[in-house]
Every structure is written in structure tokens, then in C-alpha cells.
Scaffold this motif. Structure first.
Motif, PDB file in Angstrom:
ATOM      1  N   TYR A  71       0.846  -1.201   0.000  1.00 34.72           N
ATOM      2  CA  TYR A  71       0.000   0.000   0.000  1.00 34.72           C
ATOM      3  C   TYR A  71       0.876   1.245   0.000  1.00 34.72           C
ATOM      4  N   LEU A  72       0.643   2.103  -0.977  1.00 28.84           N
ATOM      5  CA  LEU A  72       1.301   3.400  -1.025  1.00 28.84           C
ATOM      6  C   LEU A  72       0.284   4.453  -0.609  1.00 28.84           C
ATOM      7  N   ASP A  73       0.775   5.589  -0.102  1.00 25.29           N
ATOM      8  CA  ASP A  73      -0.165   6.622   0.343  1.00 25.29           C
ATOM      9  C   ASP A  73       0.325   7.997  -0.066  1.00 25.29           C
ATOM     10  N   ASP A  74      -0.342   9.040   0.449  1.00 23.47           N
ATOM     11  CA  ASP A  74      -0.016  10.384  -0.020  1.00 23.47           C
ATOM     12  C   ASP A  74       1.407  10.811   0.347  1.00 23.47           C
ATOM     13  N   LYS A  75       2.051  10.100   1.282  1.00 23.31           N
ATOM     14  CA  LYS A  75       3.456  10.404   1.578  1.00 23.31           C
ATOM     15  C   LYS A  75       4.378   9.989   0.425  1.00 23.31           C
ATOM     16  N   ASP A  76       3.861   9.132  -0.464  1.00 21.66           N
ATOM     17  CA  ASP A  76       4.660   8.663  -1.600  1.00 21.66           C
ATOM     18  C   ASP A  76       4.461   9.502  -2.856  1.00 21.66           C
ATOM     19  N   VAL A  77       3.609  10.511  -2.784  1.00 24.72           N
ATOM     20  CA  VAL A  77       3.335  11.331  -3.973  1.00 24.72           C
ATOM     21  C   VAL A  77       4.614  12.042  -4.399  1.00 24.72           C
ATOM     22  N   ILE A  78       5.017  11.805  -5.662  1.00 25.71           N
ATOM     23  CA  ILE A  78       6.255  12.419  -6.155  1.00 25.71           C
ATOM     24  C   ILE A  78       5.983  13.343  -7.336  1.00 25.71           C
ATOM     25  N   ARG A  79       4.731  13.674  -7.562  1.00 26.66           N
ATOM     26  CA  ARG A  79       4.407  14.682  -8.564  1.00 26.66           C
ATOM     27  C   ARG A  79       4.515  16.058  -7.908  1.00 26.66           C
ATOM     28  N   HIS A  80       3.909  17.054  -8.519  1.00 33.72           N
ATOM     29  CA  HIS A  80       3.926  18.407  -7.967  1.00 33.72           C
ATOM     30  C   HIS A  80       3.351  18.379  -6.552  1.00 33.72           C
ATOM     31  N   LYS A  81       3.897  19.227  -5.665  1.00 33.79           N
ATOM     32  CA  LYS A  81       3.466  19.218  -4.256  1.00 33.79           C
ATOM     33  C   LYS A  81       1.967  19.469  -4.108  1.00 33.79           C
ATOM     34  N   LEU A  82       1.331  20.118  -5.108  1.00 32.98           N
ATOM     35  CA  LEU A  82      -0.110  20.372  -5.022  1.00 32.98           C
ATOM     36  C   LEU A  82      -0.933  19.092  -5.132  1.00 32.98           C
ATOM     37  N   VAL A  83      -0.357  18.038  -5.790  1.00 32.09           N
ATOM     38  CA  VAL A  83      -1.106  16.790  -5.953  1.00 32.09           C
ATOM     39  C   VAL A  83      -1.491  16.226  -4.591  1.00 32.09           C
ATOM     40  N   LYS A  84      -0.549  16.254  -3.642  1.00 35.12           N
ATOM     41  CA  LYS A  84      -0.842  15.753  -2.294  1.00 35.12           C
ATOM     42  C   LYS A  84      -1.965  16.558  -1.648  1.00 35.12           C
ATOM     43  N   LYS A  85      -1.927  17.878  -1.829  1.00 33.91           N
ATOM     44  CA  LYS A  85      -2.967  18.737  -1.248  1.00 33.91           C
ATOM     45  C   LYS A  85      -4.327  18.452  -1.869  1.00 33.91           C
ATOM     46  N   VAL A  86      -4.333  18.175  -3.176  1.00 34.77           N
ATOM     47  CA  VAL A  86      -5.587  17.831  -3.870  1.00 34.77           C
ATOM     48  C   VAL A  86      -6.139  16.521  -3.310  1.00 34.77           C
ATOM     49  N   ILE A  87      -5.256  15.506  -3.146  1.00 33.92           N
ATOM     50  CA  ILE A  87      -5.686  14.211  -2.595  1.00 33.92           C
ATOM     51  C   ILE A  87      -6.283  14.400  -1.203  1.00 33.92           C
ATOM     52  N   ASP A  88      -5.610  15.201  -0.370  1.00 37.80           N
ATOM     53  CA  ASP A  88      -6.101  15.456   0.989  1.00 37.80           C
ATOM     54  C   ASP A  88      -7.459  16.136   0.975  1.00 37.80           C
ATOM     55  N   ALA A  89      -7.629  17.125   0.079  1.00 37.73           N
ATOM     56  CA  ALA A  89      -8.885  17.872   0.008  1.00 37.73           C
ATOM     57  C   ALA A  89     -10.045  16.952  -0.383  1.00 37.73           C
ATOM     58  N   TYR A  90      -9.808  16.100  -1.378  1.00 34.97           N
ATOM     59  CA  TYR A  90     -10.866  15.176  -1.801  1.00 34.97           C
ATOM     60  C   TYR A  90     -11.154  14.127  -0.738  1.00 34.97           C
ATOM     61  N   LYS A  91     -10.086  13.715  -0.030  1.00 32.97           N
ATOM     62  CA  LYS A  91     -10.262  12.722   1.030  1.00 32.97           C
ATOM     63  C   LYS A  91     -11.206  13.266   2.104  1.00 32.97           C
ATOM     64  N   ASN A  92     -11.054  14.548   2.431  1.00 31.56           N
ATOM     65  CA  ASN A  92     -11.918  15.167   3.442  1.00 31.56           C
ATOM     66  C   ASN A  92     -13.375  15.166   3.007  1.00 31.56           C
ATOM     67  N   ILE A  93     -13.629  15.484   1.746  1.00 30.95           N
ATOM     68  CA  ILE A  93     -15.003  15.504   1.217  1.00 30.95           C
ATOM     69  C   ILE A  93     -15.579  14.091   1.219  1.00 30.95           C
ATOM     70  N   GLU A  94     -14.783  13.124   0.739  1.00 30.68           N
ATOM     71  CA  GLU A  94     -15.281  11.749   0.625  1.00 30.68           C
ATOM     72  C   GLU A  94     -15.581  11.137   1.993  1.00 30.68           C
ATOM     73  N   HIS A  95     -14.828  11.551   3.025  1.00 32.97           N
ATOM     74  CA  HIS A  95     -15.094  11.045   4.370  1.00 32.97           C
ATOM     75  C   HIS A  95     -16.374  11.623   4.943  1.00 32.97           C
ATOM     76  N   GLN A  96     -16.747  12.817   4.449  1.00 32.41           N
ATOM     77  CA  GLN A  96     -17.970  13.455   4.940  1.00 32.41           C
ATOM     78  C   GLN A  96     -19.222  12.828   4.329  1.00 32.41           C
ATOM     79  N   ASN A  97     -19.065  12.314   3.075  1.00 35.33           N
ATOM     80  CA  ASN A  97     -20.239  11.758   2.381  1.00 35.33           C
ATOM     81  C   ASN A  97     -20.569  10.358   2.874  1.00 35.33           C
TER      82      ASN A  97
END
Length: 317
Positions: A291-317
Motif C-alpha cells: 500500500y502506497l499513500d499520499d506520503k509517496d506522492v512524487i508529482r507536484h506538491k499540489l497533488v498531495k494537497k488535492v488528494i487530501d482535500a478530496y479525502k476530506n469531502i469523501e469522508h464526509q459523504n
């Protein structure tokens, strides 16, 4: 107030601190209760003794990483500062070595702890699942392992495949014959290969079938032996497709399946073959699941922030 003085001797302070001391500024962000001053080749840190001990340990991990890879960026600093401290030791030394000498002298290696675990798993087991969000290097590391196996004559061919399920698009509306329709969909696989194999050689490999890039439907009825086989975007397989693919495995074959269960493009009420396989096969000897996670994101630093933002929304639904 306690004081800790660290002097950089084996590595360049300028490269380690970053432009305008940006890496030092990141350290200050993660240790807000410490006063951190960098001058010349020395760092002076003031604060509570317990925090200073933690800082010293993390700083040592950062310098070790820099000495090994001659590189330090925001993602790596965050991974080191938020890890449990033992992760760096949990993968073998060889898993951090260069996998492939790519095009233009590019050195391609596993860059994160979980990517190195993936390298170790592929050495140990013949079937490996690499699970994680976009940008974590699942496919790229997998293609590097496949190219390495081909160059070292461990396998005779590489087979790369993806289920032809599109993210909100329809292949039927794309112009051209089947190959022209599918080539854009297979583009991430081509992109990885182009980083690792010179263009002329890659073209020759594709022409003579040493490297095959095809949709899953082309796998039916085949026995895949002496091959490193990668199923990319495996979350978009159905039950029948996944079972068909897994049973294609022949002698001297390596199977790597990559996917992100959070990005399923299948129609509603169709169960993902990947999700099902992870449940069914989790205790089967000879199969690894990494299992890899957002700590392994090696694209632009914003990709991790995008993943985190969507994760927050998906946890609310």
C-alpha cells in the motif's frame, strides 16, 4: 533553554538548506516550538530537550537521505518528518539502488519507503499488488522493474495492459483504428518506457513483440510466460476480467497489478475486480500487497494537497 549545534561536514550546506534556506523554513514549520538558526555550515537549535532529541534524530535521517540521493525536496522532508522513524530501515538496502539507467543518463530508482517495499516485494514474490492514489509512482516503479528484468534477461518480454474503461470518455468517439484509439489511453505506459529506453530501441522492441502494450481483451486465451506483466488501473477490471487476467500466469512470469480503489470508473453496481481480489488473495502465500499513500506522492506538491482535500469531502459523504 537547551541548545543543539549541528555542523554539516560531508554534504554541501547550500544544497542541503535549499534556495533562500527554504528547507530550513520547512523545518521551522514542523518544529514551531524550536528556534532554528542556520549560518554557514552550522545549525543552532534552541528549545526543550525532548524536542531537541527528536529534531536531532529527524535531521540525521534527512542528512542520510541527502548523502544517498544528493536531493532533498518538500515531499521528502515531509515524509521523513512525519514517518515513524523505523520505516527507512524496513526496506532492504538494495531496494534503494538504481533500477535502470534511463535515457540521457537519468538514474531511475525507488524514491520513497513504500516504493522500496514494492521493489523488495517484486524480488520476493511473483505476484504483487501495488495499491495507492495518483502520483505515488506505482506504475512508474513497476515499469522500471520490468525494464530491469528485461535488460538482465530475467524475462524475454514485457507486457503492459489496462482495462479499456475510460474516465468519462468513450473510445468509440475517438478517430482511427483500434490501435490509434487505444494509444492515447496507454500513454502513461509509453511515457514511462520513453524515460527508460532510447526511442529507436523502444520502437524495435514494440515491433518485434518484446514489449507489448495492449488492452485486457487481448489477454484472453493466452498463457503469459517468461514475461514481466503489468496490469495498470486494475481498479477498473470486473470480476470476470480480473479472474481471466490472474489465470494467464505462466512459467517464469512476474505479475504486477497497480490500482487506486478510490478512482473507479466502472458503471454503478459493478464490483471492482481489484477490490474483490484484494479480499480474496490477501492471505495467499506468494502474493504481496503493498500500500502506497499520499506520503509517496512524487508529482507536484499540489497533488498531495488535492488528494487530501478530496479525502476530506469523501469522508464526509
Amino acid at each position: 533553554m537547551n541548545e543543539l549545534i549541528i555542523e554539516l561536514t560531508e554534504i554541501s550546506p547550500q544544497d542541503f538548506f535549499g534556495q533562500r534556506n527554504e528547507n530550513i523554513e520547512l523545518l521551522k514549520k514542523y518544529f514551531p516550538k524550536l528556534k532554528i538558526v542556520a549560518r554557514g555550515s552550522k545549525i543552532k537549535v534552541y528549545g526543550d530537550e525532548e524536542l531537541l532529541e527528536e529534531f536531532d534524530k529527524r535531521f540525521d535521517m534527512l542528512t542520510n537521505h541527502f548523502a544517498k540521493y544528493n536531493k532533498l525536496d518538500e515531499n521528502m522532508i515531509e515524509r521523513v518528518l512525519t514517518s515513524n522513524g523505523q520505516e527507512e530501515l524496513s526496506s532492504s538496502k538494495s531496494s534503494g539502488e538504481v533500477l535502470v539507467h534511463g535515457v540521457s543518463g537519468r538514474l531511475i530508482k525507488a524514491q520513497t519507503v513504500n516504493q522500496r517495499k514494492l521493489v523488495d516485494a517484486c524480488k520476493k514474490d511473483d505476484m504483487v499488488f501495488a495499491i495507492g492514489p495518483a502520483g505515488t509512482g506505482k506504475t512508474y516503479t513497476g515499469v522500471a522493474l520490468a525494464v530491469k528484468a528485461l535488460k538482465e534477461k530475467q524475462v524475454r518480454r514485457i507486457i503492459l495492459t489496462r482495462p479499456a474503461v475510460e474516465a468519462g470518455e468513450n473510445l468509440g468517439f475517438l478517430p482511427g483504428d483500434l490501435k490509434e484509439k487505444l494509444d492515447p489511453y496507454m500513454q502513461p505506459l509509453y511515457d514511462a518506457l520513453r524515460d527508460m529506453i532510447p526511442a529507436e530501441k523502444l520502437e524495435k522492441y514494440i515491433e518485434d513483440g518484446t514489449i507489448q502494450i495492449a488492452p485486457m481483451a487481448f489477454m484472453r486465451g493466452r498463457t503469459l510466460d517468461n514475461a514481466f506483466v503489468i496490469l495498470d488501473e486494475a481498479q477498473n477490471t470486473t470480476h470476470a476480467q480480473m479472474k481471466m487476467f490472474l489465470t494467464r500466469m505462466g512459467k517464469n512470469a512476474k505479475f504486477l497489478l497497480t490500482g487506486d480503489p478510490g478512482q473507479i470508473d466502472l458503471p454503478r453496481r459493478v464490483i471492482s475486480g481489484l477490490k474483490e481480489a484484494l479480499l480474496i488473495l490477501k492471505n495467499v502465500e506468494g502474493i504481496s500487497i503493498i500500500y502506497l499513500d499520499d506520503k509517496d506522492v512524487i508529482r507536484h506538491k499540489l497533488v498531495k494537497k488535492v488528494i487530501d482535500a478530496y479525502k476530506n469531502i469523501e469522508h464526509q459523504n
